[in-house]
Design a protein around this motif. Sequence first.
Motif, PDB file in Angstrom:
ATOM      1  N   MET A   1       0.850  -1.186   0.000  1.00 57.57           N
ATOM      2  CA  MET A   1       0.000   0.000   0.000  1.00 57.57           C
ATOM      3  C   MET A   1       0.888   1.238   0.000  1.00 57.57           C
ATOM      4  SD  MET A   1      -2.687   1.050   2.889  1.00 57.57           S
ATOM      5  CE  MET A   1      -3.545   2.554   2.862  1.00 57.57           C
ATOM      6  N   LYS A   2       0.726   2.020  -0.979  1.00 57.23           N
ATOM      7  CA  LYS A   2       1.545   3.228  -1.120  1.00 57.23           C
ATOM      8  C   LYS A   2       1.100   4.302  -0.126  1.00 57.23           C
ATOM      9  CE  LYS A   2       3.241   6.316  -4.660  1.00 57.23           C
ATOM     10  NZ  LYS A   2       4.634   6.002  -4.796  1.00 57.23           N
ATOM     11  N   VAL A   3       2.065   4.990   0.448  1.00 57.03           N
ATOM     12  CA  VAL A   3       1.787   6.093   1.366  1.00 57.03           C
ATOM     13  C   VAL A   3       1.473   7.333   0.534  1.00 57.03           C
ATOM     14  CG1 VAL A   3       2.769   7.615   3.120  1.00 57.03           C
ATOM     15  CG2 VAL A   3       3.208   5.152   3.220  1.00 57.03           C
ATOM     16  N   ARG A   4       0.308   7.893   0.780  1.00 58.36           N
ATOM     17  CA  ARG A   4      -0.124   9.105   0.072  1.00 58.36           C
ATOM     18  C   ARG A   4      -0.236  10.307   0.999  1.00 58.36           C
ATOM     19  NH1 ARG A   4       0.502   7.800  -4.972  1.00 58.36           N
ATOM     20  NH2 ARG A   4      -0.702   6.054  -5.737  1.00 58.36           N
ATOM     21  N   SER A   5      -0.264  10.035   2.331  1.00 57.67           N
ATOM     22  CA  SER A   5      -0.410  11.139   3.282  1.00 57.67           C
ATOM     23  C   SER A   5       0.344  10.827   4.572  1.00 57.67           C
ATOM     24  CB  SER A   5      -1.885  11.389   3.587  1.00 57.67           C
ATOM     25  OG  SER A   5      -2.502  10.201   4.055  1.00 57.67           O
ATOM     26  N   ILE A   6       0.980  11.861   5.107  1.00 57.85           N
ATOM     27  CA  ILE A   6       1.742  11.753   6.342  1.00 57.85           C
ATOM     28  C   ILE A   6       1.282  12.870   7.274  1.00 57.85           C
ATOM     29  CG2 ILE A   6       4.035  11.927   7.401  1.00 57.85           C
ATOM     30  CD1 ILE A   6       5.203  10.930   4.722  1.00 57.85           C
ATOM     31  N   MET A   7       1.057  12.506   8.555  1.00 58.21           N
ATOM     32  CA  MET A   7       0.670  13.489   9.557  1.00 58.21           C
ATOM     33  C   MET A   7       1.723  13.512  10.657  1.00 58.21           C
ATOM     34  SD  MET A   7      -1.612  15.754  10.290  1.00 58.21           S
ATOM     35  CE  MET A   7      -3.013  15.303   9.273  1.00 58.21           C
ATOM     36  N   CYS A   8       2.257  14.686  10.923  1.00 57.26           N
ATOM     37  CA  CYS A   8       3.236  14.881  11.989  1.00 57.26           C
ATOM     38  C   CYS A   8       2.480  15.399  13.210  1.00 57.26           C
ATOM     39  CB  CYS A   8       4.290  15.889  11.551  1.00 57.26           C
ATOM     40  SG  CYS A   8       5.090  15.436   9.987  1.00 57.26           S
ATOM     41  N   VAL A  43      -1.813  15.815  19.008  1.00 60.28           N
ATOM     42  CA  VAL A  43      -2.256  14.427  19.191  1.00 60.28           C
ATOM     43  C   VAL A  43      -3.737  14.354  19.525  1.00 60.28           C
ATOM     44  CG1 VAL A  43      -0.022  13.420  19.771  1.00 60.28           C
ATOM     45  CG2 VAL A  43      -1.434  14.376  21.580  1.00 60.28           C
ATOM     46  N   SER A  44      -4.285  15.400  20.089  1.00 56.86           N
ATOM     47  CA  SER A  44      -5.717  15.387  20.406  1.00 56.86           C
ATOM     48  C   SER A  44      -6.580  15.441  19.152  1.00 56.86           C
ATOM     49  CB  SER A  44      -6.077  16.550  21.332  1.00 56.86           C
ATOM     50  OG  SER A  44      -5.862  17.787  20.692  1.00 56.86           O
ATOM     51  N   GLU A  45      -5.991  15.807  18.016  1.00 62.58           N
ATOM     52  CA  GLU A  45      -6.739  15.921  16.764  1.00 62.58           C
ATOM     53  C   GLU A  45      -6.540  14.735  15.815  1.00 62.58           C
ATOM     54  OE1 GLU A  45      -6.827  20.281  15.251  1.00 62.58           O
ATOM     55  OE2 GLU A  45      -4.858  19.958  16.185  1.00 62.58           O
ATOM     56  N   ILE A  46      -5.719  13.758  16.184  1.00 64.19           N
ATOM     57  CA  ILE A  46      -5.395  12.700  15.228  1.00 64.19           C
ATOM     58  C   ILE A  46      -6.597  11.867  14.822  1.00 64.19           C
ATOM     59  CG2 ILE A  46      -2.959  12.519  15.810  1.00 64.19           C
ATOM     60  CD1 ILE A  46      -3.654  10.065  17.479  1.00 64.19           C
ATOM     61  N   SER A  47      -7.569  11.712  15.711  1.00 63.80           N
ATOM     62  CA  SER A  47      -8.729  10.881  15.369  1.00 63.80           C
ATOM     63  C   SER A  47      -9.579  11.504  14.264  1.00 63.80           C
ATOM     64  CB  SER A  47      -9.589  10.629  16.608  1.00 63.80           C
ATOM     65  OG  SER A  47     -10.110  11.843  17.099  1.00 63.80           O
ATOM     66  N   MET A  48      -9.394  12.785  14.011  1.00 58.56           N
ATOM     67  CA  MET A  48     -10.163  13.460  12.963  1.00 58.56           C
ATOM     68  C   MET A  48      -9.538  13.313  11.580  1.00 58.56           C
ATOM     69  SD  MET A  48     -11.319  16.982  14.826  1.00 58.56           S
ATOM     70  CE  MET A  48      -9.763  17.356  15.639  1.00 58.56           C
ATOM     71  N   HIS A  49      -8.380  12.675  11.522  1.00 57.95           N
ATOM     72  CA  HIS A  49      -7.653  12.582  10.264  1.00 57.95           C
ATOM     73  C   HIS A  49      -7.374  11.130   9.898  1.00 57.95           C
ATOM     74  CE1 HIS A  49      -6.858  16.908  10.275  1.00 57.95           C
ATOM     75  NE2 HIS A  49      -6.702  16.769  11.579  1.00 57.95           N
ATOM     76  N   GLN A  50      -7.600  10.795   8.659  1.00 56.52           N
ATOM     77  CA  GLN A  50      -7.249   9.477   8.155  1.00 56.52           C
ATOM     78  C   GLN A  50      -6.065   9.664   7.226  1.00 56.52           C
ATOM     79  OE1 GLN A  50     -10.292   6.880   6.837  1.00 56.52           O
ATOM     80  NE2 GLN A  50     -10.704   6.591   8.989  1.00 56.52           N
ATOM     81  N   VAL A  51      -4.927   9.190   7.667  1.00 55.63           N
ATOM     82  CA  VAL A  51      -3.709   9.294   6.878  1.00 55.63           C
ATOM     83  C   VAL A  51      -3.019   7.944   6.859  1.00 55.63           C
ATOM     84  CG1 VAL A  51      -3.417  11.757   7.357  1.00 55.63           C
ATOM     85  CG2 VAL A  51      -2.303  10.100   8.817  1.00 55.63           C
ATOM     86  N   ASP A  52      -2.049   7.818   5.978  1.00 56.61           N
ATOM     87  CA  ASP A  52      -1.350   6.549   5.807  1.00 56.61           C
ATOM     88  C   ASP A  52      -0.207   6.345   6.792  1.00 56.61           C
ATOM     89  OD1 ASP A  52      -2.953   5.903   3.543  1.00 56.61           O
ATOM     90  OD2 ASP A  52      -1.703   7.228   2.331  1.00 56.61           O
ATOM     91  N   LEU A  53       0.377   7.437   7.294  1.00 55.22           N
ATOM     92  CA  LEU A  53       1.553   7.328   8.152  1.00 55.22           C
ATOM     93  C   LEU A  53       1.592   8.500   9.123  1.00 55.22           C
ATOM     94  CD1 LEU A  53       4.352   5.955   8.710  1.00 55.22           C
ATOM     95  CD2 LEU A  53       5.283   7.455   6.941  1.00 55.22           C
ATOM     96  N   PHE A  54       1.842   8.200  10.392  1.00 53.73           N
ATOM     97  CA  PHE A  54       1.992   9.232  11.412  1.00 53.73           C
ATOM     98  C   PHE A  54       3.454   9.317  11.822  1.00 53.73           C
ATOM     99  CE2 PHE A  54      -2.450   8.113  11.828  1.00 53.73           C
ATOM    100  CZ  PHE A  54      -3.065   9.330  12.063  1.00 53.73           C
ATOM    101  N   VAL A  55       3.910  10.528  12.155  1.00 51.97           N
ATOM    102  CA  VAL A  55       5.252  10.753  12.684  1.00 51.97           C
ATOM    103  C   VAL A  55       5.086  11.466  14.013  1.00 51.97           C
ATOM    104  CG1 VAL A  55       7.505  11.793  12.305  1.00 51.97           C
ATOM    105  CG2 VAL A  55       6.181  10.987  10.343  1.00 51.97           C
ATOM    106  N   VAL A  56       5.702  10.910  15.067  1.00 53.56           N
ATOM    107  CA  VAL A  56       5.502  11.438  16.406  1.00 53.56           C
ATOM    108  C   VAL A  56       6.772  11.236  17.232  1.00 53.56           C
ATOM    109  CG1 VAL A  56       4.540   9.284  17.304  1.00 53.56           C
ATOM    110  CG2 VAL A  56       3.869  11.431  18.357  1.00 53.56           C
ATOM    111  N   GLY A  57       6.973  12.095  18.215  1.00 54.46           N
ATOM    112  CA  GLY A  57       8.077  11.921  19.149  1.00 54.46           C
ATOM    113  C   GLY A  57       7.798  10.758  20.082  1.00 54.46           C
TER     114      GLY A  57
END
Length: 96
Positions: A1-8, A43-57
């Motif tokens: 599955m190709k990554v099309r979106s990344i959320m930091c 991080v409180s907003e992540i449930s509102m977004h559907q993305v392919d990959l998350f980046v977090v500390g």
Amino acid sequence: MKVRSIMCCCGGGVGSSFIVQINVQDVLKKHGIEGISVDHVSVSEISMHQVDLFVVGSDLTAFLADKPRVITLDNIMSKEELETKLLAALEAAENE
């Protein structure tokens, strides 16, 4: 599955996640990778977004425990760590 979106993600969704977003965009550009949208939120907003990959500390990893693809950074300011982990995650996603 190709990554099309990344959320930091970060605690507040402003400072560090924005820096990581810029660094992700720089790594993608450096390697000629196109067609991936990159954004940042708290991080409180992540449930509102559907993305392919998350980046977090690493301090916020628990908030993304239910997400299938997460890059955890030990040092969010390290472009080298980000580059290594991002390229590995993109390759793994391609091979799924």
